[in-house]
Structures are given as structure tokens and as C-alpha cells.
Design an enzyme around this catalytic site. Structure first.
Site, PDB file in Angstrom:
ATOM      1  N   ALA A 159       0.865  -1.179   0.000  1.00  0.00           N
ATOM      2  CA  ALA A 159       0.000   0.000   0.000  1.00  0.00           C
ATOM      3  C   ALA A 159       0.903   1.230   0.000  1.00  0.00           C
ATOM      4  O   ALA A 159       2.081   1.151   0.349  1.00  0.00           O
ATOM      5  CB  ALA A 159      -0.868  -0.023   1.246  1.00  0.00           C
ATOM      6  N   GLY A 188       0.393  -5.136   0.655  1.00  0.00           N
ATOM      7  CA  GLY A 188      -0.691  -5.102  -0.320  1.00  0.00           C
ATOM      8  C   GLY A 188      -0.298  -5.723  -1.652  1.00  0.00           C
ATOM      9  O   GLY A 188      -1.158  -6.251  -2.376  1.00  0.00           O
ATOM     10  N   GLU A 215      -0.829  -9.273  -1.233  1.00  0.00           N
ATOM     11  CA  GLU A 215      -2.280  -9.510  -1.137  1.00  0.00           C
ATOM     12  C   GLU A 215      -2.918  -9.506  -2.529  1.00  0.00           C
ATOM     13  O   GLU A 215      -3.764 -10.339  -2.847  1.00  0.00           O
ATOM     14  CB  GLU A 215      -2.914  -8.466  -0.205  1.00  0.00           C
ATOM     15  CG  GLU A 215      -2.485  -8.689   1.256  1.00  0.00           C
ATOM     16  CD  GLU A 215      -2.876  -7.559   2.188  1.00  0.00           C
ATOM     17  OE1 GLU A 215      -2.589  -6.381   1.857  1.00  0.00           O
ATOM     18  OE2 GLU A 215      -3.475  -7.829   3.235  1.00  0.00           O
ATOM     19  N   GLU A 232       3.708  -5.718   7.362  1.00  0.00           N
ATOM     20  CA  GLU A 232       2.859  -4.705   8.006  1.00  0.00           C
ATOM     21  C   GLU A 232       3.133  -4.508   9.491  1.00  0.00           C
ATOM     22  O   GLU A 232       3.066  -3.391  10.001  1.00  0.00           O
ATOM     23  CB  GLU A 232       1.374  -5.060   7.804  1.00  0.00           C
ATOM     24  CG  GLU A 232       0.836  -4.744   6.413  1.00  0.00           C
ATOM     25  CD  GLU A 232       1.043  -5.861   5.413  1.00  0.00           C
ATOM     26  OE1 GLU A 232       1.874  -6.764   5.672  1.00  0.00           O
ATOM     27  OE2 GLU A 232       0.387  -5.838   4.364  1.00  0.00           O
TER      28      GLU A 232
HETATM   29  C1  3H9 Z   1       0.515  -2.431   3.312  1.00  0.00           C
HETATM   30  O1  3H9 Z   1       0.756  -2.851   2.221  1.00  0.00           O
HETATM   31  C2  3H9 Z   1      -0.844  -2.518   3.953  1.00  0.00           C
HETATM   32  C3  3H9 Z   1      -1.793  -3.466   3.263  1.00  0.00           C
HETATM   33  O2  3H9 Z   1      -1.738  -4.730   3.869  1.00  0.00           O
HETATM   34  C4  3H9 Z   1      -3.232  -3.064   3.411  1.00  0.00           C
HETATM   35  C5  3H9 Z   1      -3.657  -1.807   2.827  1.00  0.00           C
HETATM   36  C6  3H9 Z   1      -5.165  -1.631   2.841  1.00  0.00           C
HETATM   37  N1  3H9 Z   1       4.680   3.528   0.181  1.00  0.00           N
HETATM   38  O3  3H9 Z   1      13.269   1.599   0.502  1.00  0.00           O
HETATM   39  P1  3H9 Z   1      13.724   2.355  -0.691  1.00  0.00           P
HETATM   40  C7  3H9 Z   1       9.429   4.873  -1.181  1.00  0.00           C
HETATM   41  S1  3H9 Z   1       1.700  -1.640   4.225  1.00  0.00           S
HETATM   42  C8  3H9 Z   1       5.145   4.714  -0.210  1.00  0.00           C
HETATM   43  O4  3H9 Z   1      14.838   3.291  -0.523  1.00  0.00           O
HETATM   44  P2  3H9 Z   1      14.791   0.023  -2.019  1.00  0.00           P
HETATM   45  C9  3H9 Z   1      10.519   5.280  -0.201  1.00  0.00           C
HETATM   46  O5  3H9 Z   1      10.040   6.197   0.734  1.00  0.00           O
HETATM   47  C10 3H9 Z   1       3.093  -1.513   3.166  1.00  0.00           C
HETATM   48  N2  3H9 Z   1       6.450   4.935  -0.516  1.00  0.00           N
HETATM   49  O6  3H9 Z   1      14.011   1.394  -1.952  1.00  0.00           O
HETATM   50  C11 3H9 Z   1      11.551   5.870  -1.143  1.00  0.00           C
HETATM   51  O7  3H9 Z   1      11.097   7.166  -1.506  1.00  0.00           O
HETATM   52  P3  3H9 Z   1      12.128   8.320  -1.955  1.00  0.00           P
HETATM   53  C12 3H9 Z   1       3.860  -2.748   3.150  1.00  0.00           C
HETATM   54  C13 3H9 Z   1       7.273   3.901  -0.421  1.00  0.00           C
HETATM   55  O8  3H9 Z   1      14.942  -0.313  -3.462  1.00  0.00           O
HETATM   56  C14 3H9 Z   1      11.435   4.974  -2.361  1.00  0.00           C
HETATM   57  O9  3H9 Z   1      10.140   4.383  -2.293  1.00  0.00           O
HETATM   58  N3  3H9 Z   1       5.035  -2.559   2.363  1.00  0.00           N
HETATM   59  C15 3H9 Z   1       6.848   2.630  -0.013  1.00  0.00           C
HETATM   60  O10 3H9 Z   1      15.965   0.064  -1.108  1.00  0.00           O
HETATM   61  C16 3H9 Z   1      12.474   3.897  -2.422  1.00  0.00           C
HETATM   62  O11 3H9 Z   1      12.449   3.137  -1.216  1.00  0.00           O
HETATM   63  C17 3H9 Z   1       6.213  -2.194   2.898  1.00  0.00           C
HETATM   64  O12 3H9 Z   1       6.345  -1.975   4.075  1.00  0.00           O
HETATM   65  C18 3H9 Z   1       5.480   2.457   0.291  1.00  0.00           C
HETATM   66  N4  3H9 Z   1       4.971   1.272   0.662  1.00  0.00           N
HETATM   67  O13 3H9 Z   1      13.782  -1.032  -1.381  1.00  0.00           O
HETATM   68  C19 3H9 Z   1       7.355  -2.128   1.922  1.00  0.00           C
HETATM   69  N5  3H9 Z   1       7.908   1.791   0.001  1.00  0.00           N
HETATM   70  O14 3H9 Z   1      12.795   7.795  -3.191  1.00  0.00           O
HETATM   71  C20 3H9 Z   1       8.241  -0.983   2.205  1.00  0.00           C
HETATM   72  C21 3H9 Z   1       8.965   2.508  -0.417  1.00  0.00           C
HETATM   73  O15 3H9 Z   1      11.220   9.470  -2.182  1.00  0.00           O
HETATM   74  N6  3H9 Z   1       9.260  -0.801   1.227  1.00  0.00           N
HETATM   75  N7  3H9 Z   1       8.592   3.787  -0.664  1.00  0.00           N
HETATM   76  O16 3H9 Z   1      13.048   8.470  -0.776  1.00  0.00           O
HETATM   77  C22 3H9 Z   1      10.411  -1.517   1.195  1.00  0.00           C
HETATM   78  O17 3H9 Z   1      10.626  -2.419   1.974  1.00  0.00           O
HETATM   79  C23 3H9 Z   1      11.442  -1.099   0.192  1.00  0.00           C
HETATM   80  O18 3H9 Z   1      11.091   0.169  -0.292  1.00  0.00           O
HETATM   81  C24 3H9 Z   1      11.629  -2.038  -1.017  1.00  0.00           C
HETATM   82  C25 3H9 Z   1      12.608  -1.385  -2.030  1.00  0.00           C
HETATM   83  C26 3H9 Z   1      12.210  -3.377  -0.541  1.00  0.00           C
HETATM   84  C27 3H9 Z   1      10.326  -2.288  -1.725  1.00  0.00           C
END
Ligand code: 3H9
Length: 570
Positions: free
Chosen positions: A61, A100, A103, A123
């Protein structure tokens, strides 16, 4: 367009393109919602491949939407709609399918993953539970035990493990799109499996759930989400799908608005902002080899982390490094030392104290390559003075290592006025290569980590003077969620001379609850944090929170001292 539809014969390919990580913001949810209708209506489409452009599958999400009211189409409805589509959808996963994103993939009839992909439900790390059927569909796909592991730890699994648990149907190599289209064609030749929501779960007995509860409660230490996630999983195993889904959604929405979720989101964004400050624009120097000087267990931990990051590393033990203390021990050993470290791109002095004194560093600077970056701890003194005797001080950088005794969780970079921009950029490149959190201080010369530690120590010693036992203070801080109490955490430093403190030995003088004790110490940290900002030692208040969380064991789910202090201001 965030969603594009192309065709490969009778297979439609839906490509999501929403940089940087294909997060499920409103536009993407709407795009996928519409794609289902478009493709259901296309008579010549027999199956649909869902794939993503860029570095990853849908990473979850959009966390930036979490502070705002949910806007339709809601994610659980989208997952249901994909599952209910007239044609089977196949998720083609590369990078990470998280939250998400996973999901949505579980709403698809099949999941195909590149062997390098990772899948998970992280999450709980954001203080919430999965909110779009993650707790309800996962046990139907992988069984209750594997679902408990995935959801309550939040740790992703690699593709092969995901296949072994039943989370994905096939692991592929080569071109993902080609492999997924071929998989879809083959799948159409056999009867389709049941949609995930229609599959049964074998419910474990009550005793099993109670054991899980006890184990997770012991780990969670006050963190709410893991236990709430377990509760959702139990409902999912014991109740019908629709009932469990409603329970999960209510839990998700309640937690999303909680203080813990806000604190964890704050840390999430602080961690991502820290490694890429806008003022660091120079290109880093090449980092292929490093020498680590001393530092005991922590130095050895750093050396092994550098090796894992692909650098060739020389570790000079504290005893060998003693040669740096003076010319009287010079001669052949000085030469031997120069031979060992003379080729390194980066020399890190991990030893504190005498080995970090300016004279020592001057000698060291003469032994390593003239263009090697020299990183020195600043806890023992002023980095400007430290850098002075080093030939070409432009390549000197203050570097402090913090974290659990044997590990390095956080690097603090303290540039001096003479530090060249590419030296600073090399420090940031080092932290990225190590996968560690990095915080940079201002040019003023202080260390955020050491100042926070000193101030907390003073506040804790004050409590001892008022008649509290160190063990009482430690227990109160652990109860607050700290990894260790302050006196336990400092046992490697100067011993606390409790006997010499006036007031000690008059127990009962201080009548403070655990909460009072924690409030005193965290307020002291926040006050020091404000001073660090005023003096320009800290550049951002979120950096102070990162140092507290990663360097000093501050409970992550409380967001750090500055975040907590900010919430108390009306
Ligand atoms: C969820 O999904 C809830 C659902 O169950 C239900 C909903 C109803 N959103 O980490 P990076 C941005 S909860 C917005 O450096 P990498 C981050 O801020 C979510 N922005 O990259 C950064 O921005 P900027 C569950 C996000 O290649 C840029 O992307 N998901 C999100 O080292 C790059 O990020 C997570 O918790 C996001 N969800 O790693 C996953 N994620 O460039 C969280 C990232 O402006 N994310 N950004 O500074 C990660 O673990 C890593 O970003 C990922 C890539 C492994 C994907």
C-alpha cells in the site's frame, strides 16, 4: 499511465508502472480495478499476466496515504475483484511482493516468481496488520503455522522458500514476462485450482494458539501489532472467510490510526530519507578494499559486514595496532603495518580511546595510500583536531559506530571543515554498501550518539543519587521497551561509581514509578536533542530519533525521543 495493457496472443499482460516501488496509491488501485472490467469484456482474452515495470513488483500500500481517510476503490475490494475476474490472473513477481502487493498476488489464481524475488507481509513493522486479506488468504494458501511466521514476524521469504511453503506456484529464471505467459498457457490446459478464498484451512487447537501467543508476547515487549496479527490469523483459521475479513479490516483500521503506527511510519520515512541527503551530490571514491583498525568485537563485526558487502578487508587487531602509539615500538612492525593497510581504499579506525588520538592518526595517515579515505571515531575528541596532523585532511571523516555490542546498526558521520565532498559521499556509499543506517552531523564537530548517551547517563545517575537502585532504573527502561537498561548498556564503559554518589543508600527517598523513570530519561534525551539541533550538531530531528532507535535501543515503535516529545506538545 500507471496501468498498461498489452497482448501476447490470447494472453493479456497488465503492466503496473508506478515508480519508485509500484505502491498501491489510489490511481493504481483504480487502474487495476478498470483493467479487470476491460479484460473480462475482451472475448479473445483467456488469461491475464500481472507484471510490474521498474525495480520491483508492487511493494505494498502507499504508506503516505495512511495518515488520510481511505479513498475507494479500497484494496480488499480490489483483491476480491481480481480473484472474481472471469479470466484467471497470474501474478509475475520480481523484486519484492510486499504487503498489499502480496495480497494482490494472492487474489490472482496463480503466482510465478523470479528466483531472486522476495515475498512478505511486513505490516507489523509499520504497527499495523495486513489490511487486504493477508491474514485471511495466507493461511488458506500456506497453512496456519507458516502464515503465523510470515505475518507476525513481517520477515519476507525468498522465492524458493515461498514455493516450498505454497505461496508461489513456480519459480522461474530468465525473462519473467515470457515465463509467466508460458505458465499461463500451460495452466489453461488443466482445470483451474480453487480461488484462494475458497480453500479450506486446518485450524490448529487452542493450546497451539496459546503457545504462539506466549512466544510472540515475549518478543513483542509492548508492541501491539504482532499479537493483533496473531488474533486475526486465529479468527481466519476458525471462522468463515467473510467474517475473518471483516475482523481483519476493523483491526487494520484501528491500528492504522494508532500512536504506534504513526511512530513506526515516522521511523520508516526517516530511515529512507537518511541515506540520500540532497546536499551530498559529489561522486563517491571507489570502494573495493578496506582496513579496519582495532575495535575489538565491534571492529571484527564491521570487518565481516564489509566482507559480506564484497570488499576485500584487512582487520588489524587492537594488539597489532598498538604499534601506532609511538615511535618506540616502530621499526619493522611499523613497516609491516604499512604493508598491510597500504593498499586500502578506506581505512576505518574502529578502536576508540588512545588509538583514536591525533598523534596516532597522523602516523596512520602516513602509512596508508595518499588518496585513501581515513575514517576515525570522534568520541574521544574533536574531529577537527583529530584530522589536523593527517596529511591531506580533506580525506578524513569522523565515523562513529553504534549498535548492539557485537554489531554495527548505525554509522554516524562527522565531517570536519576540511572534509572534501567526495570523502563525505564515500561515507554515504559505505553505509549503503553495508545496508546500515547512516546519520550525518553538522560541521560543529559534536556527535549525536555520544551526546545523547552522556545526557541519558547523567539523568540516570541523578536518579541513583535520589536513592534508586541501578537495577530499578534498568528494569523501568526495559519495561518501556528499551533493549537494555542504561546501566546494563554501559557495562562496557566506565564503571558507575554508585557508592560515591551522595544520596545512595537512602532507599525510599525517590518514590518514582517505572513510567516516571522512563519519562525522566526520555525527556532528558529529547532536551539534549533540542540542544543538538540548536547547535547545528544534528541537521534534522528525525536523525536524532534514528540514533536513539538504532544506536541506543530506543523502542522503535515509540518513534524516538524527538517524535515522542513532539506528540506531547498540544
Ligand atoms: C501495506 O501494504 C498494507 C496493506 O496490507 C493493506 C492496505 C489496505 N509507500 O526503501 P527504498 C518509497 S503496508 C510509499 O529506498 P529500495 C521510499 O520512501 C506496506 N512509498 O528502496 C523511497 O522514496 P524516496 C507494506 C514507499 O529499493 C522509495 O520508495 N510494504 C513505499 O531500497 C524507495 O524506497 C512495505 O512496508 C510504500 N509502501 O527497497 C514495503 N515503500 O525515493 C516498504 C517505499 O522518495 N518498502 N517507498 O526516498 C520496502 O521495503 C522497500 O522500499 C523495497 C525497495 C524493498 C520495496
Amino acid at each position: 499511465m500507471v496501468v498498461n495493457i498489452t497482448r501476447d496472443g490470447d494472453i493479456a499482460v497488465v503492466t503496473v508502472d508506478n515508480p519508485p516501488v509500484n505502491a498501491l496509491g489510489q490511481a493504481l488501485r483504480q487502474g487495476l480495478w478498470d483493467a479487470v472490467a476491460t479484460l473480462d469484456a475482451a472475448a479473445d482474452v483467456r488469461a491475464v499476466v500481472l507484471i510490474c515495470a521498474g525495480r520491483t513488483f508492487i511493494a505494498g500500500a502507499d504508506v503516505t496515504e495512511f495518515g488520510k481517510p481511505p479513498v475507494p476503490p479500497h484494496l480488499p475490494d480490489l483483491v476480491d475483484r481480481i480473484e472474481g475476474a472471469a479470466k484467471p490472473w497470474v501474478a509475475a513477481i520480481h523484486g519484492s511482493a510486499l504487503g498489499g502487493g502480496l495480497e494482490v498476488a494472492m487474489g490472482c489464481r496463480f503466482r510465478v516468481a523470479l528466483e531472486t524475488a522476495a515475498l512478505g507481509l511486513p505490516e507489523v513493522g509499520l504497527g499495523i496488520v495486513p489490511g487486504a486479506s493477508g491474514t485471511v488468504r495466507t493461511p488458506r494458501l500456506v497453512g496456519a503455522a507458516a502464515a503465523v511466521e510470515l505475518v507476525t514476524t513481517g520477515r519476507p521469504v525468498k522465492a524458493e522458500r515461498a514455493r516450498a511453503m505454497g505461496l508461489v506456484d513456480a519459480v522461474v529464471t530468465g525473462d519473467l514476462r515470457t515465463a509467466a505467459v508460458a505458465f499461463a498457457r500451460t495452466a489453461l490446459e488443466a482445470p483451474l485450482p480453487l480461488p484462494v478464498s475458497a480453500r479450506p484451512v486446518t485450524a490448529p487447537d487452542a493450546a497451539w494458539w496459546e503457545d504462539q501467543h506466549a512466544a510472540i508476547a515475549a518478543r513483542a515487549k509492548g508492541e501491539l501489532a504482532p499479537l493483533r496479527a496473531l488474533d486475526c490469523l486465529r479468527v481466519a483459521a476458525e471462522r468463515p472467510f467473510a467474517e475473518a475479513l471483516a475482523h481483519e479490516r476493523a483491526t487494520f483500521l484501528a491500528l492504522r490510526g494508532s500512536d504506534q503506527a504513526a511512530a513506526l511510519r515516522h521511523i520508516f520515512f526517516a530511515e529512507r530519507a537518511a541515506p540520500r541527503p540532497s546536499h551530498v551530490t559529489a561522486a563517491p571514491r571507489p570502494l573495493r578494499s578496506a582496513a579496519v583498525i582495532g575495535g575489538g568485537v565491534r571492529g571484527a563485526g564491521l570487518a565481516s559486514a564489509l566482507r559480506s558487502a564484497g570488499l576485500s578487508v584487512v582487520l588489524v587487531a587492537d594488539d597489532d595496532a598498538a604499534v601506532l602509539r609511538g615511535p618506540q615500538t616502530g621499526g619493522p612492525s611499523t613497516k609491516a603495518m604499512a604493508e598491510r593497510i597500504g593498499d586500502a581504499d578506506l581505512v576505518i579506525v574502529a578502536a576508540e580511546g588512545a588509538l583514536a588520538m591525533p598523534a596516532v592518526l597522523g602516523r596512520l595517515g602516513g602509512m596508508c595510500r595518499a588518496d585513501a579515505v581515513l575514517a576515525v571515531p570522534t568520541g574521544a575528541g574533536d574531529p577537527h583536531r583529530t584530522a589536523e596532523p593527517v596529511p591531506t585532511p580533506a580525506r578524513v571523516l569522523g565515523l562513529n559506530l553504534f549498535g548492539p555490542t557485537a554489531g554495527v546498526a548505525l554509522l554516524e558521520i562527522v565531517p570536519t571543515a576540511a572534509t572534501a565532498p567526495e570523502t563525505l559521499a564515500t561515507g554515504f556509499a559505505l553505509a549503503r554498501a553495508l545496508g546500515r543506517i547512516l546519520v550525518q552531523t553538522g560541521l560543529g564537530g559534536g556527535s549525536i550518539g555520544h551526546r545523547l548517551l552522556r545526557r541519558t547517563r547523567a539523568a540516570a545517575e541523578d536518579l541513583i543519587r535520589q536513592g534508586l537502585a541501578p537495577a530499578t532504573v534498568d528494569a523501568a527502561m526495559r519495561a518501556y521497551g528499551f533493549a537494555l537498561g542504561p546501566f546494563e548498556a554501559w557495562d562496557g564503559g566506565d564503571p558507575v561509581n554508585v557508592a560515591a554518589m551522595p544520596g545512595q543508600g537512602t532507599p525510599g527517598r525517590a518514590d518514582l514509578s517505572d513510567a516516571d523513570i522512563a519519562a525522566r530519561l526520555t525527556a532528558a534525551m529529547a532536551e539534549e536533542g533540542r540542544a543538538l539541533l540548536d547547535e547545528g550538531v544534528a541537521l534534522r530531528s528525525s536523525d536524532i530519533d534514528l540514533v536513539a532507535v538504532h544506536g541506543h535501543g530506543y523502542p522503535r515503535w515509540r518513534g524516538g525521543p524527538m517524535f515522542e516529545a513532539g506528540r506531547q506538545v498540544p
